[in-house]
Write an enzyme that holds these catalytic residues in place. Structure first.
Site, short mmCIF file in Angstrom:
data_model
loop_
_atom_site.label_atom_id
_atom_site.label_comp_id
_atom_site.label_asym_id
_atom_site.label_seq_id
_atom_site.Cartn_x
_atom_site.Cartn_y
_atom_site.Cartn_z
N GLU A 26 8.52 1.15 10.96
CA GLU A 26 9.87 2.31 11.27
C GLU A 26 9.71 3.98 10.93
O GLU A 26 8.90 4.07 10.17
CB GLU A 26 10.59 2.20 9.39
CG GLU A 26 12.45 2.82 9.71
CD GLU A 26 12.34 3.80 8.90
OE1 GLU A 26 12.14 4.35 9.79
OE2 GLU A 26 12.70 3.49 7.93
N CYS A 36 13.57 10.05 7.14
CA CYS A 36 12.73 8.92 8.22
C CYS A 36 15.09 9.71 9.07
O CYS A 36 14.78 10.03 10.18
CB CYS A 36 13.11 8.62 8.43
SG CYS A 36 13.95 6.78 8.08
N LYS A 56 0.36 -1.23 0.04
CA LYS A 56 -0.23 0.33 0.19
C LYS A 56 0.43 1.17 0.42
O LYS A 56 1.64 1.42 1.18
CB LYS A 56 -0.84 0.20 1.06
CG LYS A 56 -1.45 0.93 1.79
CD LYS A 56 -2.82 1.76 0.99
CE LYS A 56 -2.62 3.58 1.60
NZ LYS A 56 -2.32 4.65 0.85
P1 NDP Z 1 0.95 8.97 8.15
O1 NDP Z 1 1.99 8.04 9.27
O2 NDP Z 1 -0.10 9.26 8.05
O3 NDP Z 1 0.97 7.37 7.21
C1 NDP Z 1 -0.19 7.37 5.90
C2 NDP Z 1 -0.07 5.80 5.80
O4 NDP Z 1 -0.05 5.16 6.56
C3 NDP Z 1 -1.55 6.03 3.90
O5 NDP Z 1 -0.86 4.88 3.84
C4 NDP Z 1 -1.81 5.35 5.39
O6 NDP Z 1 -3.60 4.81 4.42
C5 NDP Z 1 -2.18 4.27 6.13
N1 NDP Z 1 -2.86 4.68 7.42
C6 NDP Z 1 -3.13 5.96 7.92
N2 NDP Z 1 -3.93 5.24 9.40
C7 NDP Z 1 -3.72 3.67 9.43
C8 NDP Z 1 -4.17 3.53 10.25
N3 NDP Z 1 -4.88 3.21 11.61
N4 NDP Z 1 -3.73 1.38 10.30
C9 NDP Z 1 -2.51 1.41 9.14
N5 NDP Z 1 -2.62 2.21 8.13
C10 NDP Z 1 -3.07 3.28 7.80
O7 NDP Z 1 2.30 8.93 6.76
P2 NDP Z 1 1.94 10.96 6.55
O8 NDP Z 1 2.28 10.80 5.01
O9 NDP Z 1 0.93 11.78 6.81
O10 NDP Z 1 2.70 11.63 7.41
C11 NDP Z 1 2.95 11.76 8.45
C12 NDP Z 1 4.63 12.23 9.16
O11 NDP Z 1 4.90 11.20 9.35
C13 NDP Z 1 5.68 13.15 8.59
O12 NDP Z 1 4.80 14.06 8.85
C14 NDP Z 1 6.39 12.63 9.45
O13 NDP Z 1 6.92 13.11 10.12
C15 NDP Z 1 5.98 11.25 9.23
N6 NDP Z 1 6.71 10.53 8.15
C16 NDP Z 1 7.97 9.60 8.01
C17 NDP Z 1 8.63 8.87 7.32
C18 NDP Z 1 9.83 8.25 7.31
O14 NDP Z 1 10.73 7.65 6.82
N7 NDP Z 1 9.54 7.07 8.59
C19 NDP Z 1 8.23 8.46 6.46
C20 NDP Z 1 6.58 9.50 6.02
C21 NDP Z 1 6.87 10.36 7.20
P3 NDP Z 1 -4.99 5.34 4.35
O15 NDP Z 1 -4.32 6.27 2.71
O16 NDP Z 1 -5.46 3.98 3.93
O17 NDP Z 1 -5.25 5.74 5.01
#
Ligand code: NDP
Length: 491
Positions: free
Chosen positions: A255, A289, A181
């Site tokens: 992660e 990250c 996903k």
């Molecule tokens: P999110 O942490 O909100 O993740 C979004 C993803 O998770 C989408 O694919 C979404 O699918 C899925 N998701 C959302 N809710 C659930 C749930 N309850 N159970 C399972 N899957 C779920 O990422 P964002 O892009 O909004 O980023 C938010 C913050 O995360 C950033 O600002 C940053 O700080 C951090 N980040 C860290 C990263 C890293 O590499 N560690 C990478 C990207 C972001 P759906 O659309 O179907 O809900």
């Protein structure tokens, strides 16, 4: 460009016909209308993966047979390097040179690496002894590792192809089938993987890719047909994933984010360190990250060193991600740019000094550009210092000695990475020992051997990826115990 869901070896329309707009960060134009999976589509994708896991050939193939197909998938990625790199650059906004030379190249390397790892991964056997039903027996204990089954892999928008293959590589090499996903903000190269998988000869159902927005992720993690979940993203979603997976005791690896410090000592090679610090925070516009988002610098060199980092930031060529000479592109979305800017504005209201950046570029740029930003005199407990911004913002703090540097480095709730810049080997070792991050780099940023453990401590995650750590996650260790009586057959 494939914009449908990839399920069971075919591109298919979402069951309710839902679509969402995928916006190109550099132009704000609509790049594609992409299929939005709902929970019925998640059911279909998991059913296809389940069927392939339970009755398909993939889990029963030898590691060598699977490896051949994964190498062919890597070949297909390499043959399309320019097309995939261009698509990634348009979808994510990262400079094309970085997309082609790093992300696409790493995608192929991830698959080749885990194909090879799975082949040489040895399993254990132990002899022992026990009494059973009055007889003295010798035991042969064999540990076999079977595929876990169906894996759910949720990856973010900052490096879709690289992170997808970083998770798919070990999951597939170990014999699992997967539902991938991608983020709704950059799903296109992951959707392209379906076609490349077919070309490489992946059996139907082994790899399924579902784009979606707001429903698919949670439905996938909660699905009873899923055996393991690998999530890369933010801490809040990571918590929700773990809570959901706990209902059926699914295995989870997370992660999550970081707030990784660069610690610069007066004995460092300052010019090299300044370039390294700038790279650690401004590469991918800070949307990484492992971004080195805090600069902790020894007070007596602070003014000189910060000036050098500012110089590095100002030298970055900001512009069109499709231009080969661009170093620095836009942020992923309007909402993300606002979020990044809100951290900067809040810090400024609290008294921080904006040394460079702090806004969108002046010359008209159509996309979600935000200048490389350096903040000084930031209040120690401010959000800009403690929370992940996930953007091109570096905060500056000063220390007088190692104890103070360690206290500062360990002051956040994250524990992903730290970067030490010093020419004193004993100091580097001493600091590495005292800093509570899962990864420490000395005089470098993010170079690594794929066999080593990648991941975070504390709020930065759970579990490790890389080499055997990934293969262990994606397999179920099983015991086979056989016996034979003590003594010889002729008594
Ligand atoms: P999110 O942490 O909100 O993740 C979004 C993803 O998770 C989408 O694919 C979404 O699918 C899925 N998701 C959302 N809710 C659930 C749930 N309850 N159970 C399972 N899957 C779920 O990422 P964002 O892009 O909004 O980023 C938010 C913050 O995360 C950033 O600002 C940053 O700080 C951090 N980040 C860290 C990263 C890293 O590499 N560690 C990478 C990207 C972001 P759906 O659309 O179907 O809900």
């Amino acid at each position: 460009m494939n914009t449908e869901l990839f399920i069971g070896g075919n591109y298919v329309a979402p069951s309710q016909g839902g679509r969402f707009a995928d916006i190109e960060p550099a132009t704000k134009n609509r790049l594609a209308m992409v299929a939005a999976a709902d929970s019925a589509d998640v059911d279909r994708a998991v059913a296809a993966a389940r069927e392939a896991a339970d009755r398909g050939p993939w889990p029963r193939m030898t590691a060598e047979q699977r490896g051949k197909i994964l190498h062919r998938l890597a070949d297909a990625i390499e043959r399309r390097a320019r097309a995939l790199g261009t698509l990634e650059a348009r979808d994510v906004g990262k400079p094309i040179a970085e997309c082609i030379n790093h992300d696409v190249a790493r995608a192929a390397r991830n698959l080749r690496f885990f194909a090879a790892q799975a082949e040489v991964w040895t399993q254990e056997a132990a002899f022992g002894a026990a009494k059973f039903l009055g007889a003295d027996l010798r035991l042969v204990n064999l540990t076999a590792r079977s595929p876990l089954g169906v894996g759910a892999i949720i990856i973010p928008w900052n490096s879709p192809l690289m992170l997808a293959t970083w998770n798919l590589g070990p999951a597939l090499a170990a014999g699992n089938t997967c539902v991938l996903k991608p983020s709704e903000l950059a799903p296109l190269t992951c959707l392209a993987l379906g076609e490349l998988g077919n070309e490489a000869g992946l059996p139907p159902g082994v790899l399924n890719v579902i784009s979606g927005i707001g429903e698919a992720g949670a439905a996938l993690v909660a699905h009873p047909g899923v055996d393991g979940v690998a999530f890369t993203g933010g801490v809040a979603t990571g918590r929700a994933v773990m809570a959901s997976a706990a209902q059926s005791l699914k295995r989870v690896t997370l992660e999550l984010g970081g707030k990784s410090p660069n610690l610069v000592f007066a004995d460092a090679d300052l010019q090299r360190s300044a370039a390294g610090v700038a790279r650690s925070i401004f590469r991918s516009q800070g949307q990484s990250c492992v971004a080195g988002s805090r600069l902790l610098v020894e007070r007596r060199i602070a003014e000189e060193f910060v000036a050098m980092v500012i110089e590095q930031a100002r030298r970055l060529r900001i512009g069109d991600p499709l231009d080969e000479t661009t170093d620095y592109g836009p942020l992923i979305s309007a909402a993300h740019r606002e979020r990044v800017d809100s951290f900067v504005k809040e810090a400024a209201r609290e008294g921080a000094q904006i040394l460079t950046g702090g806004s969108a570029p002046e010359q008209p740029q159509r996309g979600f550009f935000y200048l490389p930003t350096i903040l000084d005199r930031v209040a120690p407990r401010s959000r800009a210092v403690c929370e992940e911004i996930f953007g091109p913002v570096l905060t500056v703090e000063r220390f007088d000695d190692e104890d103070e540097a360690v206290a500062m480095a360990n002051s956040t709730t994250y524990g992903l990475a730290a970067y030490l810049w010093t020419c004193n080997l004993e100091r580097a070792l001493r600091m590495a020992d005292r800093i509570r991050t899962a990864m420490v780099w000395v005089n470098s940023f993010f170079l690594r051997d794929l066999r080593t453990p990648f991941g975070g401590a504390r709020l930065s995650g759970l579990g490790r990826q890389g080499g055997r750590y990934s293969l262990e996650f994606w397999t179920e260790p099983r015991l086979l115990c056989m016996t034979y009586p003590e003594g010889t057959a002729d008594g």
